[in-house]
Design a protein around this motif. Structure first.
Motif, short mmCIF file in Angstrom:
data_model
loop_
_atom_site.label_atom_id
_atom_site.label_comp_id
_atom_site.label_asym_id
_atom_site.label_seq_id
_atom_site.Cartn_x
_atom_site.Cartn_y
_atom_site.Cartn_z
N UNK A 57 13.34 45.26 115.37
CA UNK A 57 11.93 45.53 115.07
C UNK A 57 11.07 44.41 115.64
N UNK A 58 11.54 43.17 115.51
CA UNK A 58 10.73 42.08 116.03
C UNK A 58 10.67 42.12 117.56
N UNK A 59 11.77 42.49 118.21
CA UNK A 59 11.72 42.66 119.67
C UNK A 59 10.66 43.71 120.04
N UNK A 60 10.65 44.82 119.30
CA UNK A 60 9.67 45.88 119.58
C UNK A 60 8.24 45.32 119.45
N UNK A 61 8.03 44.46 118.47
CA UNK A 61 6.70 43.88 118.28
C UNK A 61 6.33 42.93 119.42
N UNK A 62 7.34 42.23 119.94
CA UNK A 62 7.09 41.31 121.07
C UNK A 62 6.71 42.11 122.32
N UNK A 63 7.41 43.22 122.54
CA UNK A 63 7.09 44.06 123.71
C UNK A 63 5.67 44.63 123.55
#
Ligand SMILES: NC(=O)c1ccc[n+]([C@@H]2O[C@H](COP(=O)([O-])OP(=O)(O)OC[C@H]3O[C@@H](n4cnc5c(N)ncnc54)[C@H](O)[C@@H]3O)[C@@H](O)[C@H]2O)c1
Length: 416
Positions: A57-63
């Motif tokens: 989820x945090x990777x998705x937020x970074x993208x």
């Protein structure tokens, strides 16, 4: 497109989980700050298929922070966490995922993430690429390229490349040093035991653990089993890996022999039906079976069903199979990868490097897709080094650098 999640009221719990991992992902935090400034994905659609828990989820937020519209589906029916999904929706990400959907629904979610006609993809196990190739080539047209997360997906993409069917460039993030050296080995090693221990609540010390496959993941699983006090047997089909396991201090033998001795069996080969009838027939009463490979095909569940007279859930994520001769065998997490099906996956500090590599590789493929062509390439070394350097800085560890004299020496054949 509207998100499909189980229950939006679970969002507060999901936010807490994401906030916790964010605190432990300093490299990804640095990349997020850079992306906020440089906006590498401005105006682009990115479709992600990964185990949908807090680190992902945090990777998705970074993208998203890099300017993208992000659409995400889970890569395994058991690893999706409904509270995390709900939190992501509140954070402006479109989610198509529920914990334990039926197989048709699961596939439909993947298709929905692709139906947005993304510009870039992040894939896990080749689910997106194989689906696009075999069933929905109409959704390929906008895709510039993508990144693959795991060993099994890299194998599939390489097979597509070999037959000339890989439809766009892919980066094998799994093969980056900052991925497999740490994630496959230390991540799998720790999280597999974390999930087995919390699921069974049984002791490991003194027991016999059989690790099937001594690749990057198998090394980690065996190393941590030893640390927990188990007697460890490794089985392999590759002679070099078998010697490595032997010299690492493990017993090595064919699985059909080890099958009689094991209390725990952990398959981590990326191959199918590695634990099958001939092994199940001779296992001890009470043996525990788990899979840590990407797909739920390593333990042959058809054989388990055929050899047993009954099956029931005896504890969350533990299925008891009663064999015709009265022995009981226990299968964890339905034979799906145990550390995500019955746990929270790898530690956040490990996924910090993996997902940092995903993020910078995605920006790289977006920049260079025309020159890469329809190939699957390894992560460029400078990206691996960038992630390693950021990790060292975050850990407060300094290292030496080469002197000018040493640089010349290392590039020369002359001996002074
Ligand atoms: N659980 C997780 O979190 C996690 C993390 C990373 C990778 N994976 C998955 O785990 C699997 C293994 O990944 P890896 O990076 O260790 O791969 P790898 O290629 O490094 O190792 C696989 C090993 O299995 C051996 N093998 C193959 N068939 C076998 C058989 N029948 N019996 C015994 N050994 C056999 C191979 O010789 C090889 O040494 C893949 O499916 C990968 O996608 C899972």
């Amino acid at each position: 497109m509207k998100s499909i999640v189980r229950d939006m009221s679970l969002a507060p719990e999901g936010h807490l989980k994401i906030d916790w991992v964010k605190e432990h992902m300093p490299v990804l935090n640095r990349i997020r700050e850079e992306f906020e400034r440089t906006q590498p994905f401005k105006g682009l659609k990115v479709a992600i298929c990964l185990h949908l828990e807090a680190k992902t989820a945090y990777l998705a937020k970074v993208v998203k922070a890099g300017g993208a519209d992000v659409y995400i589906a889970g890569s395994n029916p058991l690893s999706t966490q409904d509270d995390v999904c709900a939190a992501l929706v509140e954070d402006g990400i479109t989610v198509f995922a529920k914990h334990k959907p039926d197989p048709e629904e699961f596939k439909q979610h993947l298709i929905m993430a692709l139906e947005v006609e993304p510009d870039l993809i992040i894939d896990d196990g080749g689910d997106f690429t194989t689906l696009l190739h075999s069933e929905r080539p109409d959704l390929i047209k906008n895709i510039r390229g993508g990144c693959e997360e795991t060993t099994t997906g890299v194998i599939r993409d390489k097979a597509l490349e070999k037959s000339g069917d890989l439809p766009f460039p892919m980066i094998a993030v799994n093969d980056g040093y900052c991925k497999h050296l740490f994630d496959n080995r230390y991540g799998t090693g720790q999280s597999v035991w974390d999930s087995i221990n919390r699921t069974t609540n049984l002791v490991v010390a003194g027991k016999t653990v059989v690790v099937v496959g001594y690749g990057w993941c198998g090394r980690g699983v065996a190393m941590r089993a030893k640390g927990l006090g188990a007697k460890v047997i490794v089985t392999e089909v590759d002679s070099i890996k078998a010697i490595e396991a032997y010299m690492d201090g493990f017993e090595v033998m064919p699985l059909v022999e080890a099958a009689k001795m094991g209390d725990y069996f952990i398959a981590v080969t990326g191959n199918q039906y590695v634990i099958r009838q001939e092994h199940l027939e001779v296992m001890k009463d009470g043996a525990i079976l788990a899979n840590a490979g990407h797909f739920d095909v390593e333990v042959n569940k058809h054989d388990l069903a055929a050899l047993s007279t009954s099956k029931r859930e005896v504890r969350k994520n533990i299925e008891e199979y009663v064999m015709k001769d009265g022995r009981k065998l226990y299968l964890l997490a339905e034979g799906r990868l145990v550390n995500l099906g019955a746990g929270d996956g790898h530690p956040a500090e490990i996924m910090d490097m993996t997902f940092a590599l995903q993020a910078v590789s995605l920006a790289y493929v977006n920049e260079k897709y025309k020159e890469i062509g329809n190939r699957i390439i390894t992560v460029p070394y400078e990206l691996d080094k960038q992630v390693a350097q950021l990790k060292l800085e975050a850990l407060g560890i300094g290292i030496d650098s080469l002197t000018d004299e040493q640089k010349v020496y290392l590039e020369s054949w002359k001996i002074d």
